[in-house]
Design an enzyme around this catalytic site. Structure first.
Site, PDB file in Angstrom:
ATOM      1  N   TYR A  49     116.957  18.193  53.540  1.00 36.67           N
ATOM      2  CA  TYR A  49     117.159  19.499  54.172  1.00 36.67           C
ATOM      3  C   TYR A  49     118.298  20.292  53.521  1.00 36.67           C
ATOM      4  O   TYR A  49     118.897  21.152  54.167  1.00 36.67           O
ATOM      5  CB  TYR A  49     117.409  19.313  55.676  1.00 36.67           C
ATOM      6  CG  TYR A  49     116.151  18.955  56.453  1.00 36.67           C
ATOM      7  CD1 TYR A  49     114.971  19.703  56.300  1.00 36.67           C
ATOM      8  CD2 TYR A  49     116.130  17.893  57.345  1.00 36.67           C
ATOM      9  CE1 TYR A  49     113.816  19.376  57.005  1.00 36.67           C
ATOM     10  CE2 TYR A  49     114.961  17.563  58.056  1.00 36.67           C
ATOM     11  CZ  TYR A  49     113.817  18.314  57.882  1.00 36.67           C
ATOM     12  OH  TYR A  49     112.672  18.006  58.587  1.00 36.67           O
ATOM     13  N   HIS A 115     106.762  17.091  59.626  1.00 34.99           N
ATOM     14  CA  HIS A 115     107.160  17.741  58.366  1.00 34.99           C
ATOM     15  C   HIS A 115     106.023  17.565  57.369  1.00 34.99           C
ATOM     16  O   HIS A 115     105.356  16.534  57.361  1.00 34.99           O
ATOM     17  CB  HIS A 115     108.420  17.071  57.790  1.00 34.99           C
ATOM     18  CG  HIS A 115     108.633  17.429  56.355  1.00 34.99           C
ATOM     19  ND1 HIS A 115     109.291  18.579  55.978  1.00 34.99           N
ATOM     20  CD2 HIS A 115     108.229  16.839  55.195  1.00 34.99           C
ATOM     21  CE1 HIS A 115     109.290  18.665  54.653  1.00 34.99           C
ATOM     22  NE2 HIS A 115     108.651  17.614  54.158  1.00 34.99           N
ATOM     23  N   GLU A 126     109.886  14.813  47.269  1.00 33.23           N
ATOM     24  CA  GLU A 126     109.962  14.202  48.590  1.00 33.23           C
ATOM     25  C   GLU A 126     109.318  12.815  48.613  1.00 33.23           C
ATOM     26  O   GLU A 126     109.828  11.901  49.258  1.00 33.23           O
ATOM     27  CB  GLU A 126     109.281  15.112  49.615  1.00 33.23           C
ATOM     28  CG  GLU A 126     110.087  16.374  49.869  1.00 33.23           C
ATOM     29  CD  GLU A 126     109.443  17.363  50.833  1.00 33.23           C
ATOM     30  OE1 GLU A 126     110.090  18.349  51.172  1.00 33.23           O
ATOM     31  OE2 GLU A 126     108.273  17.143  51.239  1.00 33.23           O
TER      32      GLU A 126
HETATM   33  P1  IDP Z   1     109.183  23.566  57.975  1.00 30.65           P
HETATM   34  O1  IDP Z   1     109.434  22.226  58.625  1.00 30.65           O
HETATM   35  O2  IDP Z   1     108.093  24.332  58.664  1.00 30.65           O
HETATM   36  O3  IDP Z   1     108.960  23.453  56.483  1.00 30.65           O
HETATM   37  P2  IDP Z   1     111.879  24.559  57.376  1.00 30.65           P
HETATM   38  O4  IDP Z   1     112.289  25.992  57.359  1.00 30.65           O
HETATM   39  O5  IDP Z   1     111.832  23.812  56.090  1.00 30.65           O
HETATM   40  O6  IDP Z   1     110.488  24.476  58.189  1.00 30.65           O
HETATM   41  O7  IDP Z   1     112.889  23.828  58.379  1.00 30.65           O
HETATM   42  C1  IDP Z   1     112.949  22.422  58.450  1.00 30.65           C
HETATM   43  C2  IDP Z   1     113.102  22.024  59.901  1.00 30.65           C
HETATM   44  O8  IDP Z   1     114.312  22.555  60.446  1.00 30.65           O
HETATM   45  C3  IDP Z   1     112.024  22.564  60.840  1.00 30.65           C
HETATM   46  O9  IDP Z   1     110.815  21.846  60.798  1.00 30.65           O
HETATM   47  C4  IDP Z   1     112.713  22.449  62.188  1.00 30.65           C
HETATM   48  O10 IDP Z   1     112.701  21.116  62.688  1.00 30.65           O
HETATM   49  C5  IDP Z   1     114.146  22.857  61.815  1.00 30.65           C
HETATM   50  N1  IDP Z   1     114.357  24.310  62.038  1.00 30.65           N
HETATM   51  C6  IDP Z   1     113.894  25.322  61.274  1.00 30.65           C
HETATM   52  N2  IDP Z   1     114.268  26.511  61.777  1.00 30.65           N
HETATM   53  C7  IDP Z   1     114.998  26.242  62.888  1.00 30.65           C
HETATM   54  C8  IDP Z   1     115.692  27.058  63.868  1.00 30.65           C
HETATM   55  O11 IDP Z   1     115.692  28.289  63.805  1.00 30.65           O
HETATM   56  N3  IDP Z   1     116.342  26.408  64.864  1.00 30.65           N
HETATM   57  C9  IDP Z   1     116.355  25.051  64.968  1.00 30.65           C
HETATM   58  N4  IDP Z   1     115.737  24.252  64.085  1.00 30.65           N
HETATM   59  C10 IDP Z   1     115.064  24.828  63.056  1.00 30.65           C
HETATM   60 MG    MG Z   2     110.262  22.946  54.925  1.00 29.70          MG
END
Ligand code: IDP
Ligand code: MG
Length: 156
Positions: A49, A115, A126
């Protein structure tokens, strides 16, 4: 064929959704190339992350993701990365459409159950982050000829 990394996250494990989520990939016709249960260590999650390091929810995200075991899966199929991303739906559970995994089972923007890799480059990184090469299996499935047509052979 293309491979994608899928993580069934701690909230899904806690909510007894492992089987239902896994079934979706099997039912779709995707192949399970690798699978294991692991409590993800913060050092690996910080890598995973890294793109969210500056976000206010980052610390909480690492804590949640390392709280109890996750299920790690390598899913394989033609254009698997895009297919799986469509199946999981957008990040925000409340915005995810019905029929997607997040849309059907999540109302959260963090506890969104799953994920999946979002590009060829991230998928490769990954998979290498979470699996050793010998943990990824190459095998022939009996129903393979019924899942794709002959004309799709050239697709990655
Ligand atoms: P994704 O999982 O859809 O690829 P990413 O933007 O890569 O989304 O974010 C990774 C993870 O971080 C998300 O799946 C979620 O668990 C968490 N996350 C993303 N945006 C937020 C937020 O605005 N608040 C809290 N957690 C978030
Ligand atoms: Mg992502």
């Amino acid at each position: 064929m293309e491979k994608s990394l899928v993580i069934i996250k701690p909230d899904a494990v806690n909510r007894d959704l492992i089987g239902r989520i896994l079934s979706r990939f099997e039912e779709k016709g995707l192949k399970i190339a690798a699978m294991k249960m692991e409590t993800l260590q913060p050092y690996k999650l910080k890598d995973h992350y890294a793109h969210l390091k500056e976000k206010p929810f980052y610390e909480e995200l690492i804590k949640y993701m390392s709280s109890i075991p996750s299920i790690l899966i390598v899913v394989e199929g033609k254009q698997a990365i895009e297919v799986v991303r469509k199946m999981i739906g957008p990040t925000q559970g409340r915005e995810a459409g019905p029929g997607t995994i997040r849309g059907d089972f999540s109302v959260s923007n963090q506890s969104n159950l799953i994920h999946a890799s979002d590009s060829t480059e991230t998928a490769q990184k990954e998979i290498e982050r979470f699996f050793r090469p010998e943990e990824i299996h190459e095998y022939k499935k009996m129903n393979f000829d019924w899942i794709y047509s002959k004309g799709e052979k050239e697709l990655k």
